[in-house]
Design a protein around this motif. Structure first.
Motif, PDB file in Angstrom:
ATOM      1  N   GLY A  38      72.543  34.898  17.765  1.00 39.95           N
ATOM      2  CA  GLY A  38      73.295  33.354  16.869  1.00 39.95           C
ATOM      3  C   GLY A  38      74.080  32.936  16.230  1.00 39.95           C
ATOM      4  N   HIS A  39      74.750  34.790  15.821  1.00 38.51           N
ATOM      5  CA  HIS A  39      75.964  34.139  14.129  1.00 38.51           C
ATOM      6  C   HIS A  39      77.093  33.847  14.537  1.00 38.51           C
ATOM      7  CE1 HIS A  39      73.082  37.559  11.734  1.00 38.51           C
ATOM      8  NE2 HIS A  39      72.847  35.924  11.599  1.00 38.51           N
ATOM      9  N   GLY A  40      78.185  33.142  14.086  1.00 40.75           N
ATOM     10  CA  GLY A  40      79.289  32.410  14.673  1.00 40.75           C
ATOM     11  C   GLY A  40      80.112  33.275  15.614  1.00 40.75           C
ATOM     12  N   ASP A  41      80.170  35.124  14.805  1.00 46.51           N
ATOM     13  CA  ASP A  41      80.717  35.396  15.257  1.00 46.51           C
ATOM     14  C   ASP A  41      80.766  36.741  16.702  1.00 46.51           C
ATOM     15  OD1 ASP A  41      78.693  37.171  13.992  1.00 46.51           O
ATOM     16  OD2 ASP A  41      79.759  38.759  13.304  1.00 46.51           O
ATOM     17  N   THR A  93      84.611  25.283  31.428  1.00 49.57           N
ATOM     18  CA  THR A  93      84.593  26.220  32.807  1.00 49.57           C
ATOM     19  C   THR A  93      83.465  25.877  33.299  1.00 49.57           C
ATOM     20  OG1 THR A  93      83.510  28.084  32.250  1.00 49.57           O
ATOM     21  CG2 THR A  93      86.259  28.391  31.716  1.00 49.57           C
ATOM     22  N   GLY A  94      82.469  25.732  32.772  1.00 48.33           N
ATOM     23  CA  GLY A  94      81.063  25.631  33.671  1.00 48.33           C
ATOM     24  C   GLY A  94      80.564  26.478  33.568  1.00 48.33           C
ATOM     25  N   ALA A  95      80.823  27.736  32.653  1.00 50.12           N
ATOM     26  CA  ALA A  95      80.337  29.207  33.284  1.00 50.12           C
ATOM     27  C   ALA A  95      78.696  28.849  32.672  1.00 50.12           C
ATOM     28  CB  ALA A  95      81.116  29.911  32.107  1.00 50.12           C
ATOM     29  N   GLN A  96      78.175  29.665  33.290  1.00 52.45           N
ATOM     30  CA  GLN A  96      76.330  30.402  32.797  1.00 52.45           C
ATOM     31  C   GLN A  96      76.198  30.572  31.592  1.00 52.45           C
ATOM     32  OE1 GLN A  96      75.297  31.729  36.818  1.00 52.45           O
ATOM     33  NE2 GLN A  96      73.902  30.375  36.662  1.00 52.45           N
ATOM     34  N   VAL A  97      75.833  30.280  30.677  1.00 52.10           N
ATOM     35  CA  VAL A  97      75.967  30.810  30.177  1.00 52.10           C
ATOM     36  C   VAL A  97      73.581  31.836  29.436  1.00 52.10           C
ATOM     37  CG1 VAL A  97      75.559  30.966  27.122  1.00 52.10           C
ATOM     38  CG2 VAL A  97      76.934  29.407  28.628  1.00 52.10           C
ATOM     39  N   VAL A  98      73.319  33.018  29.026  1.00 51.83           N
ATOM     40  CA  VAL A  98      72.963  33.598  28.658  1.00 51.83           C
ATOM     41  C   VAL A  98      72.385  34.018  27.453  1.00 51.83           C
ATOM     42  CG1 VAL A  98      71.054  36.082  29.865  1.00 51.83           C
ATOM     43  CG2 VAL A  98      73.242  34.601  31.287  1.00 51.83           C
ATOM     44  N   ALA A  99      71.655  33.857  27.099  1.00 52.00           N
ATOM     45  CA  ALA A  99      70.895  34.535  25.510  1.00 52.00           C
ATOM     46  C   ALA A  99      69.397  34.080  25.210  1.00 52.00           C
ATOM     47  CB  ALA A  99      71.095  32.803  24.473  1.00 52.00           C
ATOM     48  N   ILE A 100      69.217  34.229  24.532  1.00 51.56           N
ATOM     49  CA  ILE A 100      67.123  34.429  24.105  1.00 51.56           C
ATOM     50  C   ILE A 100      67.271  32.796  24.060  1.00 51.56           C
ATOM     51  CG2 ILE A 100      67.765  34.208  21.783  1.00 51.56           C
ATOM     52  CD1 ILE A 100      65.502  36.147  22.255  1.00 51.56           C
ATOM     53  N   VAL A 101      65.904  32.217  24.063  1.00 47.96           N
ATOM     54  CA  VAL A 101      65.894  30.968  24.072  1.00 47.96           C
ATOM     55  C   VAL A 101      65.562  30.203  24.053  1.00 47.96           C
ATOM     56  CG1 VAL A 101      63.980  31.748  25.566  1.00 47.96           C
ATOM     57  CG2 VAL A 101      63.068  31.613  23.562  1.00 47.96           C
ATOM     58  N   GLU A 102      66.209  30.985  22.154  1.00 47.97           N
ATOM     59  CA  GLU A 102      66.004  29.845  20.611  1.00 47.97           C
ATOM     60  C   GLU A 102      67.209  29.325  20.986  1.00 47.97           C
ATOM     61  OE1 GLU A 102      62.151  31.818  19.913  1.00 47.97           O
ATOM     62  OE2 GLU A 102      64.502  32.472  20.357  1.00 47.97           O
ATOM     63  N   ALA A 113      69.595  29.822  23.561  1.00 41.01           N
ATOM     64  CA  ALA A 113      69.999  28.832  24.228  1.00 41.01           C
ATOM     65  C   ALA A 113      69.436  27.531  24.297  1.00 41.01           C
ATOM     66  CB  ALA A 113      68.672  29.424  26.064  1.00 41.01           C
ATOM     67  N   GLU A 114      68.454  27.047  24.068  1.00 37.80           N
ATOM     68  CA  GLU A 114      67.433  25.524  23.364  1.00 37.80           C
ATOM     69  C   GLU A 114      68.961  24.955  22.509  1.00 37.80           C
ATOM     70  OE1 GLU A 114      64.114  25.783  21.877  1.00 37.80           O
ATOM     71  OE2 GLU A 114      63.486  26.442  24.009  1.00 37.80           O
ATOM     72  N   TRP A 115      69.484  25.240  21.592  1.00 37.12           N
ATOM     73  CA  TRP A 115      70.964  24.661  20.871  1.00 37.12           C
ATOM     74  C   TRP A 115      72.471  24.849  21.689  1.00 37.12           C
ATOM     75  CZ3 TRP A 115      75.265  26.942  19.767  1.00 37.12           C
ATOM     76  CH2 TRP A 115      76.083  26.048  18.162  1.00 37.12           C
ATOM     77  N   LEU A 116      72.692  25.804  22.587  1.00 31.80           N
ATOM     78  CA  LEU A 116      73.760  25.732  23.467  1.00 31.80           C
ATOM     79  C   LEU A 116      73.198  24.287  23.803  1.00 31.80           C
ATOM     80  CD1 LEU A 116      74.122  29.097  24.197  1.00 31.80           C
ATOM     81  CD2 LEU A 116      75.311  27.740  23.306  1.00 31.80           C
ATOM     82  N   SER A 117      71.750  24.444  25.130  1.00 39.28           N
ATOM     83  CA  SER A 117      71.804  22.890  25.797  1.00 39.28           C
ATOM     84  C   SER A 117      72.262  21.801  24.992  1.00 39.28           C
ATOM     85  CB  SER A 117      69.972  23.292  26.598  1.00 39.28           C
ATOM     86  OG  SER A 117      70.317  24.043  27.196  1.00 39.28           O
ATOM     87  N   GLY A 123      75.443  20.464  24.780  1.00 39.51           N
ATOM     88  CA  GLY A 123      76.529  19.898  26.031  1.00 39.51           C
ATOM     89  C   GLY A 123      76.261  20.753  27.227  1.00 39.51           C
ATOM     90  N   VAL A 124      75.844  22.011  26.287  1.00 40.33           N
ATOM     91  CA  VAL A 124      76.137  23.060  27.837  1.00 40.33           C
ATOM     92  C   VAL A 124      75.218  23.351  29.064  1.00 40.33           C
ATOM     93  CG1 VAL A 124      76.190  25.592  28.083  1.00 40.33           C
ATOM     94  CG2 VAL A 124      76.829  24.107  25.893  1.00 40.33           C
ATOM     95  N   GLY A 125      76.116  23.000  30.391  1.00 39.69           N
ATOM     96  CA  GLY A 125      75.098  22.542  31.163  1.00 39.69           C
ATOM     97  C   GLY A 125      74.264  23.727  31.995  1.00 39.69           C
ATOM     98  N   GLN A 126      74.632  24.567  32.046  1.00 39.81           N
ATOM     99  CA  GLN A 126      73.954  26.057  32.983  1.00 39.81           C
ATOM    100  C   GLN A 126      73.876  26.972  31.851  1.00 39.81           C
ATOM    101  OE1 GLN A 126      75.591  26.823  37.417  1.00 39.81           O
ATOM    102  NE2 GLN A 126      77.526  25.409  36.135  1.00 39.81           N
ATOM    103  N   VAL A 127      72.648  26.971  31.797  1.00 41.31           N
ATOM    104  CA  VAL A 127      72.110  28.032  30.736  1.00 41.31           C
ATOM    105  C   VAL A 127      70.275  28.539  30.794  1.00 41.31           C
ATOM    106  CG1 VAL A 127      71.290  27.824  28.455  1.00 41.31           C
ATOM    107  CG2 VAL A 127      73.051  26.355  28.499  1.00 41.31           C
ATOM    108  N   ILE A 128      71.277  29.710  30.766  1.00 39.91           N
ATOM    109  CA  ILE A 128      69.704  30.490  30.581  1.00 39.91           C
ATOM    110  C   ILE A 128      68.742  31.486  30.007  1.00 39.91           C
ATOM    111  CG2 ILE A 128      68.411  32.762  32.790  1.00 39.91           C
ATOM    112  CD1 ILE A 128      71.633  32.304  34.680  1.00 39.91           C
ATOM    113  N   GLY A 129      67.887  31.107  29.131  1.00 45.19           N
ATOM    114  CA  GLY A 129      67.162  30.999  28.344  1.00 45.19           C
ATOM    115  C   GLY A 129      66.177  32.113  28.566  1.00 45.19           C
ATOM    116  N   MET A 130      66.646  33.514  28.227  1.00 41.54           N
ATOM    117  CA  MET A 130      65.691  34.420  28.066  1.00 41.54           C
ATOM    118  C   MET A 130      65.032  35.107  27.814  1.00 41.54           C
ATOM    119  SD  MET A 130      67.980  37.370  30.264  1.00 41.54           S
ATOM    120  CE  MET A 130      66.704  37.784  30.630  1.00 41.54           C
TER     121      MET A 130
END
Length: 236
Positions: A57-60, A72-81, A83-87, A90-97
């Protein structure tokens, strides 16, 4: 330089990389671009992006993820916490894992693996919990590489070698916030990779580790190629 990547891998400076697959898909890892003093101007605002992998999650490292994904509508993969923040942003396609899981995005297989580092998210005046930091093992058309994220060296890197056998490792060497060249040299031994791209160095004065230091520490120990890319350089 060609090392057998089915496509290309471009260092954008810091821990940010652009991967272009042989089918023309575009992925970014940790797209710290517009605010990155090391990132070449022509890479700072990508018009095409199919997927983004965020290590923590760090800004850099989150960098321009929200802007790029919205445009661009890109899918984003991130750890669940994260991913929830990205959602919520307003990020539409997020995969929390989470670690040990594998997903397919933009035609490549992505496995989240361990990293030792802190993770938090700056949201205005708030600092939010960002889950745990992670790395990624990426396999595209039979070629596997490992992006370590921000981490120190840890013994279970040998499990990454045993399980996934990456040919290429993207390793932080800057010291202070991540591995130093001394720790990265041990990481190379544990991972048994053939190729290494040093990252997370030189962006700011505090990140003082250098590729030359890593090469000296590995001299005579293991047959491995250190690719000291400059921001904007690519491997294929």
């Amino acid at each position: 330089m060609s090392i057998g990547i089915p496509g290309s891998l471009t260092w954008c400076g810091h821990a940010a990389f652009r991967i272009t697959t042989s089918s023309g898909r575009v992925l970014f890892i940790d797209p710290f671009l517009s605010g990155n003093p090391a990132c070449p101007a022509h890479l700072r605002r990508p018009e095409r992006c199919d997927a983004i992998l965020v290590t923590h999650g760090h800004g850099d490292h989150v960098g321009d993820t929200v802007d790029i994904a919205r445009r661009t509508g890109a899918q984003v993969v991130a750890i669940v916490e994260v991913a929830e923040w990205l959602s919520r942003k307003g990020v539409g396609q997020v995969i929390g894992m989470n670690k040990g899981g594998t997903v397919q995005v933009a035609g490549v297989d992505v496995t989240m693996v361990h990293a030792y580092h802190s993770s938090s998210i700056r949201d205005g005046s708030q600092t939010l919990y960002g889950g745990e930091a992670a790395g990624y093992v990426v396999t595209m058309n039979g070629f596997t590489f490992y992006h370590a994220g921000d981490t120190n060296v840890f013994g279970d890197m040998r499990l990454i070698a045993d399980l996934y056998a990456p040919k290429l490792a993207l390793l932080p060497i800057g010291d202070h916030y991540t591995m130093s060249p001394k720790e990265a040299a041990l990481a190379v031994e544990l991972l048994r990779v053939q190729h290494v791209v040093p990252m997370h160095h030189g962006t700011f004065p505090v990140l003082s580790g250098t590729p030359d230091s890593l090469e000296r520490l590995l001299a005579g120990k293991r047959e491995v190629s250190i690719h000291a890319l400059r921001p904007g350089d690519s491997l294929n």
